[in-house]
Design an enzyme around this catalytic site. Structure first.
Site, mmCIF file in Angstrom:
data_model
loop_
_atom_site.group_PDB
_atom_site.id
_atom_site.type_symbol
_atom_site.label_atom_id
_atom_site.label_comp_id
_atom_site.label_asym_id
_atom_site.label_seq_id
_atom_site.Cartn_x
_atom_site.Cartn_y
_atom_site.Cartn_z
ATOM 1 N N ASP A 88 -12.493 -8.677 -17.126
ATOM 2 C CA ASP A 88 -12.275 -7.247 -17.386
ATOM 3 C C ASP A 88 -13.173 -6.712 -18.518
ATOM 4 O O ASP A 88 -13.351 -5.502 -18.632
ATOM 5 C CB ASP A 88 -10.812 -6.984 -17.773
ATOM 6 C CG ASP A 88 -9.841 -7.442 -16.709
ATOM 7 O OD1 ASP A 88 -10.262 -7.565 -15.540
ATOM 8 O OD2 ASP A 88 -8.664 -7.705 -17.035
ATOM 9 N N HIS A 133 -9.292 -11.200 -5.765
ATOM 10 C CA HIS A 133 -9.591 -12.405 -6.550
ATOM 11 C C HIS A 133 -10.933 -13.037 -6.215
ATOM 12 O O HIS A 133 -11.362 -13.960 -6.924
ATOM 13 C CB HIS A 133 -8.450 -13.416 -6.398
ATOM 14 C CG HIS A 133 -7.179 -12.932 -7.012
ATOM 15 N ND1 HIS A 133 -6.350 -12.034 -6.376
ATOM 16 C CD2 HIS A 133 -6.621 -13.181 -8.223
ATOM 17 C CE1 HIS A 133 -5.321 -11.758 -7.168
ATOM 18 N NE2 HIS A 133 -5.460 -12.435 -8.288
HETATM 19 O O1 F6P Z 1 -7.225 -9.870 -16.222
HETATM 20 C C1 F6P Z 1 -7.940 -10.358 -15.140
HETATM 21 C C2 F6P Z 1 -7.378 -9.849 -13.844
HETATM 22 O O2 F6P Z 1 -8.168 -10.359 -12.794
HETATM 23 C C3 F6P Z 1 -7.245 -8.329 -13.740
HETATM 24 O O3 F6P Z 1 -8.453 -7.703 -13.464
HETATM 25 C C4 F6P Z 1 -6.212 -8.233 -12.651
HETATM 26 O O4 F6P Z 1 -5.473 -7.010 -12.715
HETATM 27 C C5 F6P Z 1 -5.318 -9.388 -12.928
HETATM 28 O O5 F6P Z 1 -6.057 -10.331 -13.661
HETATM 29 C C6 F6P Z 1 -4.763 -10.050 -11.687
HETATM 30 O O6 F6P Z 1 -3.859 -11.033 -12.077
HETATM 31 P P1 F6P Z 1 -3.303 -12.166 -11.125
HETATM 32 O O7 F6P Z 1 -4.340 -13.236 -11.027
HETATM 33 O O8 F6P Z 1 -2.089 -12.646 -11.832
HETATM 34 O O9 F6P Z 1 -3.033 -11.573 -9.779
#
Ligand code: F6P
Length: 343
Positions: free
Chosen positions: A123, A273
């Site tokens: 981020d 992801h």
């Molecule tokens: O903080 C990194 C991040 O990839 C954000 O951009 C996103 O909102 C969040 O983590 C997603 O989290 P998780 O992997 O728990 O779904």
């Protein structure tokens, strides 16, 4: 050392650098598995130079991660302190974002815990450092996706909406949008209204362009000229132990709005992801390696409560408190660069 929060490309490069630098100075390294959960539950693994051999280009983290917050668990902090001292560890290198490093800062402040930090997050929203590692890889992946969407958008005369990550910061959207030549970029920091975004698209089509690319950051709130706004978040609006709402879904909602209001056929891609997976870019490998060496140096010197940071081209140490005090958000100047190419 431990890695906490969402994984990101470059974590293994930090781990390798800390182990190699420590081995050279006669220190042994131990992994705390799965972030702060590992210290609460006493999950340790020896990290030898052999164990970290070959991991430089590998994505993810070989020592696991979690979003566990010991301050939210009954007796969590006491267990962290007890397990740490029982294992006979001298210093902890905590590799993480605002949440993981926020815990590190608090443990240092309230308990004198011997910890140093390394800033990680796709981020790029951590204060105190110009860039975090992982960000360049995420922007590279998002830019490649935008390039690919361009050719299919043009073939079908469509509007393509691309939803990217970033939580409350629009850095990935702004950088990948500029690099990919997006026609509209929507970010949480300066929420352009849906009406204005549609106007930009109509303006572009009036110039003879029959397709458009819209990049939207997951934390953007659908905003309207009436002053109303709506955060689109995961169905159950679930929150993690750090109180963050699980984001995602604004792309679909925005795509529907654009199609209804403009009549242009619209498709939506959510990168999700994919932006966090796979091998780090060379730039992220180098930055992660330099951060790892700095963190090892701080730990060996006993210079705790600090975080390795990038300032210009230099790696420096900044107080953890300063780095975690507030989020680094997209500045108006950066958004102006993006906006110069809208419509
Ligand atoms: O903080 C990194 C991040 O990839 C954000 O951009 C996103 O909102 C969040 O983590 C997603 O989290 P998780 O992997 O728990 O779904």
């Amino acid at each position: 050392m431990l890695t906490g929060g969402g994984d990101c490309p470059g974590l293994n490069a930090v781990i390798r650098a800390v182990v190699r630098a420590s081995d050279a100075e006669g220190w042994d390294c131990v992994a705390v598995r799965e972030g702060w959960r590992g210290l609460v539950e006493g999950l340790f693994e020896d990290l030898s130079p052999q164990r970290v051999s070959g991991i430089l280009p590998r994505g993810g983290t070989i020592i696991g991660t979690s979003r566990t917050n010991p301050f939210k668990l009954d007796g969590g902090v006491e267990k962290v302190l007890q397990n740490f001292s029982d294992r006979g560890i001298d210093a902890l290198v905590a590799i993480g974002g605002e949440d993981t490093l926020g815990v590190a800062a608090r443990l240092f402040r309230e308990h004198g815990f011997p910890v140093v930090g390394v800033p990680k997050t796709i981020d790029n929203d951590l204060s105190g450092t110009d860039y975090t590692f992982g960000f360049d890889t995420a922007v590279t992946i998002a830019t490649e996706a935008i390039d690919r969407l361009h050719t299919t958008a043009e073939s079908h005369n469509r509007v393509m909406v691309v939803e990217v990550m970033g939580r409350h910061a629009g850095w990935i959207a702004v950088m990948s949008g500029i690099a990919g030549g997006a026609d509209v970029i929507l970010i949480p920091e300066q929420p352009m209204t849906v009406e204005k975004a549609c106007e930009e698209l109509r303006r572009r089509h009036a110039r003879g362009k029959s397709f458009s690319i819209v990049v939207v950051s997951e934390g953007y709130e659908l905003s309207y000229e009436s002053g109303e706004s709506q955060l689109v978040a995961g169905e159950a609006r679930a929150t993690d132990q750090f109180g963050h709402v699980v984001l995602g879904g604004v792309g679909e909602a925005l795509g529907r709005e654009i199609e209804q209001r403009t009549g242009y056929e619209t498709r939506v891609t959510v990168l999700g992801h994919v932006q966090r997976g796979g091998s780090p870019t060379p730039r992220d490998r180098v930055l992660a390696t330099r951060f790892g060496l700095k963190a090892a140096e701080l730990a060996h010197k006993g210079d705790f409560g600090k975080m390795a940071a990038l300032r210009g081209d230099d790696i420096v140490a900044v107080p953890l408190d300063e780095a975690t005090a507030e989020l680094k958000l997209v500045t108006p100047e950066w958004y102006d660069v993006a906006r110069a190419f809208f419509g």
